[in-house]
Design a protein around this motif. Sequence first.
Motif, PDB file in Angstrom:
ATOM      1  N   ASN A   2     -28.292 -44.236 -26.908  1.00 39.96           N
ATOM      2  CA  ASN A   2     -27.023 -44.815 -27.332  1.00 39.96           C
ATOM      3  C   ASN A   2     -26.421 -44.001 -28.472  1.00 39.96           C
ATOM      4  O   ASN A   2     -27.078 -43.747 -29.485  1.00 39.96           O
ATOM      5  N   PRO A   3     -25.144 -43.556 -28.345  1.00 41.91           N
ATOM      6  CA  PRO A   3     -24.522 -42.773 -29.427  1.00 41.91           C
ATOM      7  C   PRO A   3     -24.548 -43.496 -30.765  1.00 41.91           C
ATOM      8  O   PRO A   3     -24.673 -42.861 -31.816  1.00 41.91           O
ATOM      9  N   TRP A   4     -24.427 -44.824 -30.746  1.00 48.59           N
ATOM     10  CA  TRP A   4     -24.460 -45.565 -31.999  1.00 48.59           C
ATOM     11  C   TRP A   4     -25.845 -45.508 -32.638  1.00 48.59           C
ATOM     12  O   TRP A   4     -25.980 -45.565 -33.867  1.00 48.59           O
ATOM     13  N   ALA A   5     -26.883 -45.379 -31.811  1.00 46.29           N
ATOM     14  CA  ALA A   5     -28.232 -45.225 -32.352  1.00 46.29           C
ATOM     15  C   ALA A   5     -28.365 -43.889 -33.071  1.00 46.29           C
ATOM     16  O   ALA A   5     -28.994 -43.795 -34.132  1.00 46.29           O
ATOM     17  N   ILE A   7     -25.889 -42.216 -34.439  1.00 42.76           N
ATOM     18  CA  ILE A   7     -25.082 -42.331 -35.667  1.00 42.76           C
ATOM     19  C   ILE A   7     -25.852 -43.086 -36.745  1.00 42.76           C
ATOM     20  O   ILE A   7     -25.905 -42.675 -37.913  1.00 42.76           O
ATOM     21  N   ALA A   8     -26.474 -44.198 -36.351  1.00 41.49           N
ATOM     22  CA  ALA A   8     -27.242 -44.995 -37.312  1.00 41.49           C
ATOM     23  C   ALA A   8     -28.428 -44.205 -37.858  1.00 41.49           C
ATOM     24  O   ALA A   8     -28.723 -44.244 -39.067  1.00 41.49           O
ATOM     25  N   THR A   9     -29.097 -43.461 -36.983  1.00 35.90           N
ATOM     26  CA  THR A   9     -30.244 -42.663 -37.417  1.00 35.90           C
ATOM     27  C   THR A   9     -29.822 -41.592 -38.416  1.00 35.90           C
ATOM     28  O   THR A   9     -30.459 -41.400 -39.455  1.00 35.90           O
ATOM     29  N   ILE A  41     -32.256 -51.585 -36.326  1.00 34.85           N
ATOM     30  CA  ILE A  41     -31.464 -51.062 -35.205  1.00 34.85           C
ATOM     31  C   ILE A  41     -32.187 -51.225 -33.869  1.00 34.85           C
ATOM     32  O   ILE A  41     -31.659 -50.852 -32.827  1.00 34.85           O
ATOM     33  N   LEU A  46     -29.992 -54.883 -34.194  1.00 39.58           N
ATOM     34  CA  LEU A  46     -28.767 -54.522 -33.479  1.00 39.58           C
ATOM     35  C   LEU A  46     -29.013 -54.112 -32.033  1.00 39.58           C
ATOM     36  O   LEU A  46     -28.066 -53.971 -31.260  1.00 39.58           O
ATOM     37  N   LEU A  48     -29.916 -51.255 -30.712  1.00 44.29           N
ATOM     38  CA  LEU A  48     -29.302 -49.977 -30.354  1.00 44.29           C
ATOM     39  C   LEU A  48     -30.287 -49.039 -29.668  1.00 44.29           C
ATOM     40  O   LEU A  48     -29.882 -48.087 -29.002  1.00 44.29           O
TER      41      LEU A  48
END
Length: 423
Positions: A2-5, A7-9, A41, A46, A48
């Motif tokens: 997941n791209p949001w994962a 970003i969060a990482t 996350i 979340l 993700l």
Amino acid sequence: MNPWAVIATGAVIAGYAAVSRRLATTPVSGPMVLVTCGLAIGPLGLDLIDRAQDGEITRALLESALALLLFTSAAAIRRQELRRERSLPERLLMVGLPLTMALGWLGAWAVLPGPGMWELAVIGIVLAPTDAALGQQAVSDERVPAPVRHGLSVESGLNDGIVLPFFVLALAAAGGGHHGQDGPLKAFLLALVASSVIGLAAGWLGAVVLRGSAARRWSTTGWRQILVLAVPATAYALCVVIDGSGFIGAWVAGLAFGSVLRGGTPADRTTAKDGDVSRTIEFGDRLGELLAALSFLLFGAVILGPVLEHVNWRMSLYAVLSLTVIRMVPVAVSLVGAGLRPPTVAYVGWFGPRGLASVVFGLIAFEAELPHTDVVSGVIAVTVGLSVYLHGASAAQLGAQYGAWYAKALRRDPGLREKGPVS
């Protein structure tokens, strides 16, 4: 993934890097931050990152991190330091480590009904190696006597490689993976003998090429860094091709690489130093730390999070025993006759955190589809998770308290055994 994962990482790693020096003096360690953010996350937060979807990425990252850290840790060890009579690392590795594996096996048999004898052995072996990164303040606080800091660091650098053959054999005997079909004897020959030969050859050849290239100034510093990284990668891959152990190959390659690189004629060593070879090795160490940081975040997200949903009191009890009795009793036995004071024995015994090696071995055991794989992987995950928080939170305070005790004891007794020299 997941791209949001992603970003969060990235945000978590960048955020911790920005305040890492400030946090170094607090009870909040890097692994604590990373595992907590991983839980946030993962499926418990979340959602993700998912183990089913991101399992291959997780395993690749964890195994890459461990292989590189095995290589760099082994390459940094000087053989003459291990030959010193009655040295702390020698006692911890030759006496304490085997006793820890045996006591961990026995403790698992007493606390965890269901798994077979060899599955219980896997648990005891996987949770034996330590990881200094989880209690970094404990081994970096200069108020702690140098031999103690040195002993804990050397133990952490070598014990994960030493337990590897035992892990491979126990996993094969338990019926895990392709070794379960071939039997422990073939697993021994492929994982220990063949993989060691490959690692020895790769490490020797890599060091000879690097030293010769640096001495003749044929290469740039940047490409020497690439050469260093290529050695464990090549050794690992060759061992995987023959169905051996890539981790044993990387570890033995590190031992051979470091030994050969420090050998040779004085002229070779001087020229190599002028070529800044030491910095090329340090680059691999820094990269290993980055991969380890990512590994702890993924551990929280895809391993520890799902386990917490079905953890039981037996898993929790064994985790507590593993970090206390199963670690501290063998350490105390190994240090009998060493002349160290009880506070030192207690300090060394407590700071045996479980980290990356246990996580990766536990993941391998999970994917080996053992009969009681949920229990095996669950106990390992809970123990590492508990270690992250207990050892991380206590490192700074106990380091300061032990350092204060040492200063007072040294004033009363200038010949204190803990004062021994360290190169």
